[in-house]
Design an enzyme around this catalytic site. Structure first.
Site, PDB file in Angstrom:
ATOM      1  N   HIS B  67       0.875  -1.176   0.000  1.00 34.32           N
ATOM      2  CA  HIS B  67       0.000   0.000   0.000  1.00 34.32           C
ATOM      3  C   HIS B  67       0.910   1.224   0.000  1.00 34.32           C
ATOM      4  CE1 HIS B  67      -3.647  -2.374   0.897  1.00 34.32           C
ATOM      5  NE2 HIS B  67      -2.810  -3.148   1.561  1.00 34.32           N
ATOM      6  N   ASN B  99      -6.571   0.817  -2.699  1.00 34.72           N
ATOM      7  CA  ASN B  99      -7.379   1.531  -1.695  1.00 34.72           C
ATOM      8  C   ASN B  99      -6.801   2.892  -1.326  1.00 34.72           C
ATOM      9  OD1 ASN B  99      -5.227   0.360  -0.357  1.00 34.72           O
ATOM     10  ND2 ASN B  99      -6.396  -0.158   1.475  1.00 34.72           N
ATOM     11  N   ASP B 156      -8.511  -5.187  -2.321  1.00 41.02           N
ATOM     12  CA  ASP B 156      -7.823  -5.528  -1.077  1.00 41.02           C
ATOM     13  C   ASP B 156      -8.121  -4.549   0.050  1.00 41.02           C
ATOM     14  OD1 ASP B 156      -5.785  -7.060   0.496  1.00 41.02           O
ATOM     15  OD2 ASP B 156      -4.920  -5.056   0.600  1.00 41.02           O
ATOM     16  N   HIS B 183      -8.752 -10.561  -1.299  1.00 39.15           N
ATOM     17  CA  HIS B 183      -8.683 -10.408   0.157  1.00 39.15           C
ATOM     18  C   HIS B 183      -9.907 -11.145   0.690  1.00 39.15           C
ATOM     19  CE1 HIS B 183      -8.285  -7.813   3.957  1.00 39.15           C
ATOM     20  NE2 HIS B 183      -9.493  -8.338   4.079  1.00 39.15           N
ATOM     21  N   ASP B 326       2.384  -7.002   2.288  1.00 41.27           N
ATOM     22  CA  ASP B 326       1.204  -6.236   2.718  1.00 41.27           C
ATOM     23  C   ASP B 326       1.649  -4.976   3.470  1.00 41.27           C
ATOM     24  OD1 ASP B 326      -1.352  -5.373   3.147  1.00 41.27           O
ATOM     25  OD2 ASP B 326      -1.959  -7.022   4.453  1.00 41.27           O
TER      26      ASP B 326
END
Lengths: 308, 445
Positions: B67, B99, B156, B183, B326
């Site tokens: 991310h 996201n 996700d 996810h 992650d």
């Protein structure tokens, strides 16, 4: 002998000696409630801040009275009137309180670990008055003080704890304290309110039905059912819960003839306990409340540096 | 920017390359951003020669799951800071999740990410959302997104609760041969959970997240992929049950791949209350770490010790194809709160490779397997034909590792803007000392 900690965050890591020290000290404070002038100068000049982020009447009042009977200056701060509603973080709130140099901070908070967070942050002593479903050590200790008035707190004693174990800090603190003293603890909850894996980590006996838990019990501790939890699919109805898990006179007959009945309050009469039992001769529910003041005086006394 | 080299000769290093099944001493000749030649000894005229005696040369790691927070949350991380963290950890390519704010659900956002990445030291591969706004209702314009540069699709952070939508996403994305990264989470079972439903949740009254919350959704996802005969990738596997579902599906011939994170491979639920973390902390974060360490809060949560053992075994035997971080940066003050209020997620880019090396030291993985899980398998899952190996003709994306170098994880020294690692204070052996992307040295320790 003394209680030498900076904070009281839970009963989980208290030793049997520490528990008994607090109970003995509380015993000696009981008498003050019977005096015409209910005040001793033990904590004169000390400041106790009651920081309640969750609504509470009984516990907050109990701490306030305990502090005042020790001549400490007690200040109440509740979330509804605080900057918390303006979005201030817990750490900022506590830093501000610390800047006013209190000696003891009593905190209740809806999140697990809030008291620990603060204890690591400030120099003042911290008393956990309930953090989420984790711990409520002074409640457990006052329960023990009450039990000790009627029974010997030692191996051989059996305490049944019945109700919503999963969401109960009272249950957890009692389980840790009682098992540390070697007391037999039987717990019973609807399967939806029994934390998975509890038996792996605590020396307790899990019973499916309240009748099983009650048989042979010297102490019956009923937990408050949180009515709002109905929304959460945990039990079908208050009526069903009361029928299966509620303590009534008939069920109480399964316990030892001299068994005492406890409830941390506030009670839902007619749900987890009938009025007949709650107000009956075996109920020690109001003694718990009286003992709460004495026990909290003992805790404040030690943490205020006077008992060392 | 570092100097543009025309040619570079890496001498005397130990090349470990799962793509070619090579493990031995090789000289590596890089020209114009590509691998030109490998041989036990090479004598060529080049612009620069680097002697790598005692060091390892590995294909650059490829992270399937990070991310980078930009656009929208630049205070947590930017594409540039995330890419710097990546190359410091040996990652030469990172696939970033959708996201952000706005969500990467349009070609405009994908192009913005790639534009920002032009000055970044690592290759940034945008993963587009599956549904518009990640709302789980309407498919994104997959064709447009693929043309703009999206490498995969994922909502996700959330599941796709509507099975019909998930089905159509699988069907439609197969048109472009771009995988879906799922996810897996049953929202009702996950509820307001904070930690694994196990001994810690029971003892401390923290709301539990049952393993089932993940496994039920993994089962649904695998069943759809099996029925549709399309590939699917399962993000951050954390439970033994999830491993068993993936293993059984693979045995049936389902085209399912899976990843696991370093934190799920090293930590179990007990880390939530483990006091040994107390010492090593950044002064500013200390209070929140006292007992309930918010840097142990992530989704899926740290599971039981038994789950960790199952993940390690699955990683060794290949049921888990890839290690992915992650990497989920959060600002310090966001994590310095009550456990129940802290956001989910931990950073991982700058510790993953050293932790993977620890798996080698512990005998879980061979060095070749490490490279397979961190480079070749991720490249294959993303369909990247120019990387994941150092065969001649491939991109000169590689890392140089000192396998003996010991270091202590100090979040204060991270290139990432964020500090939220559960590994602060860990003493690790083996560290990236240089990272090369397209033949250019983009990181030197």
């Amino acid at each position: 002998m003394g209680f030498k900690r900076k904070d009281l965050l839970g009963t989980r890591d208290l030793s049997a000696v520490e528990i008994r020290t607090l109970l003995e000290s509380a015993e000696s404070f009981k008498e003050i409630a019977e005096r015409p002038l209910k005040k001793v100068p033990a904590l004169r000049g000390k400041t106790v801040v009651n920081l309640f982020f969750e609504p509470s009447t009984r516990t907050r009042t109990s701490f306030e009275i305990a502090a005042k009977r020790l001549s400490a200056d007690a200040v109440n701060m509740s979330a509804a009137t605080s900057s918390v509603v303006k979005g201030e973080s817990l750490i900022d709130t506590v830093d501000n309180i610390q800047a006013m140099a209190p000696d003891i901070v009593v905190i209740r908070h809806r999140y697990v670990g809030a008291a620990h967070l603060i204890a690591g942050r400030i120099g003042a002593s911290v008393i956990n008055a309930g953090d989420g479903a984790n711990e409520h050590p002074t409640q457990a200790l006052l329960d023990l003080l009450t039990i000790a008035e009627h029974k010997k707190l030692e191996p051989g004693l059996t305490v049944a704890i019945i109700g919503d174990i999963a969401h109960s800090r009272v249950a957890r603190s009692n389980i840790w304290a009682l098992t540390t003293l070697g007391v037999t603890v039987k717990v019973c909850a609807p399967p939806t309110m029994l934390p998975r894996g509890l038996e792996e980590i605590a020396e307790i006996c899990v019973c499916r039905r309240p009748e099983e838990a009650l048989v042979g019990a010297d102490v019956v501790m009923m937990l408050r059912i949180q009515l709002e939890r109905q929304d959460r699919l945990l039990f079908p109805s208050i009526r069903d819960y009361a029928r299966i898990f509620g303590l009534n006179r008939r069920r109480l007959e399964l316990a030892r003839p001299d068994a005492i009945v406890m409830h941390p309050g506030p009670m839902n009469r007619g749900v987890e306990i009938t009025s007949e039992v709650a107000d009956g001769e075996r109920s020690v529910i109001l003694n718990q409340v009286s003992n709460g003041v004495a026990l909290r005086m003992a805790v404040l006394f030690f943490l205020g540096g006077q008992g060392a | 920017m570092s100097e543009k080299l025309f040619s570079l000769l890496l001498k005397n290093g130990r090349l470990i390359d799962a793509g070619q099944n090579l493990d031995g001493n090789f000289d590596i000749f890089l020209v114009d951003g590509k691998v030109r030649e490998l041989a036990p000894t090479l004598s060529v005229t080049v612009d620069q020669v680097i002697d790598l005696k005692g060091l390892w040369v590995l294909p650059g790691a490829i992270d399937l799951h990070v991310h980078l927070r930009e656009p929208g949350f630049e205070y947590k991380e930017t594409i540039l800071s995330g890419a710097r963290a990546a190359v410091a950890g040996g990652f030469t390519s990172v696939a970033c999740m959708a996201n952000t704010n706005p969500v990467n659900d349009s070609a405009t956002v994908t192009r913005f990410i790639l534009e920002q990445a032009r000055s970044a030291p690592a290759k940034v591969l945008p993963i587009a959302a599956i549904s518009q706004g990640m709302q789980g209702e309407i498919l994104v314009e997959m064709g447009d997104l693929v043309e703009a540069g999206a490498v995969a699709f994922s909502d996700d952070g959330k599941t796709v609760p509507n099975s019909k939508l998930l089905r159509h996403a699988m069907e439609y994305s197969s048109l472009f041969e771009k995988p879906l990264f799922c996810h897996c989470q049953d929202n009702a079972l996950f509820a307001d959970g904070l930690v694994h439903e196990g001994v810690i949740s029971a003892a401390h009254g923290l709301a539990g997240i049952p393993p089932l919350a993940e496994e039920i959704d993994i089962a649904r996802t695998i069943m759809l992929a099996e029925y549709l005969k399309v590939p699917v990738h399962i993000c951050h596997l954390s439970t033994r049950g999830g491993v068993e579902l993936v293993k059984a599906a693979k045995a049936r011939g389902v085209r399912v791949t899976a990843e696991a994170t370093p934190h799920h491979l090293f930590l179990d639920e007990r880390a939530v209350v483990d006091l040994e973390y107390r010492e090593a902390l950044d002064e500013n974060l200390k209070p929140s770490m006292l007992c309930y360490n918010t840097n142990t809060k992530m989704s899926p949560p740290l599971r039981s010790a038994e789950d960790v053992a199952a993940l390690r075994q699955a990683l060794a035997e290949g049921t888990i194809d890839a290690i992915a971080t992650d990497h989920a940066p959060h600002e310090a003050t966001e994590k310095a709160v009550e456990y129940g209020l802290a956001p989910f997620g931990v950073v991982g880019l700058e510790t993953a490779l050293s932790l993977a090396l620890r798996l080698v030291q512990e005998g879980v993985l061979t060095p070749l397997q490490l490279v397979a899980r961190m480079s070749s398998a991720p490249a294959e899952i993303l369909g990247l034909k120019d990387r994941g190996s150092l065969a001649p003709g491939m991109a000169a994306d590689l890392m140089i590792v000192d396998p003996e170098r010991e270091w202590v994880v100090d979040p204060g020294k991270f290139y990432s803007l964020a500090r939220n690692t559960p590994f602060a204070g860990w003493c690790l052996k083996g560290q990236v000392v240089k990272t090369i992307v397209d033949g250019q040295i983009v990181f030197s320790l």
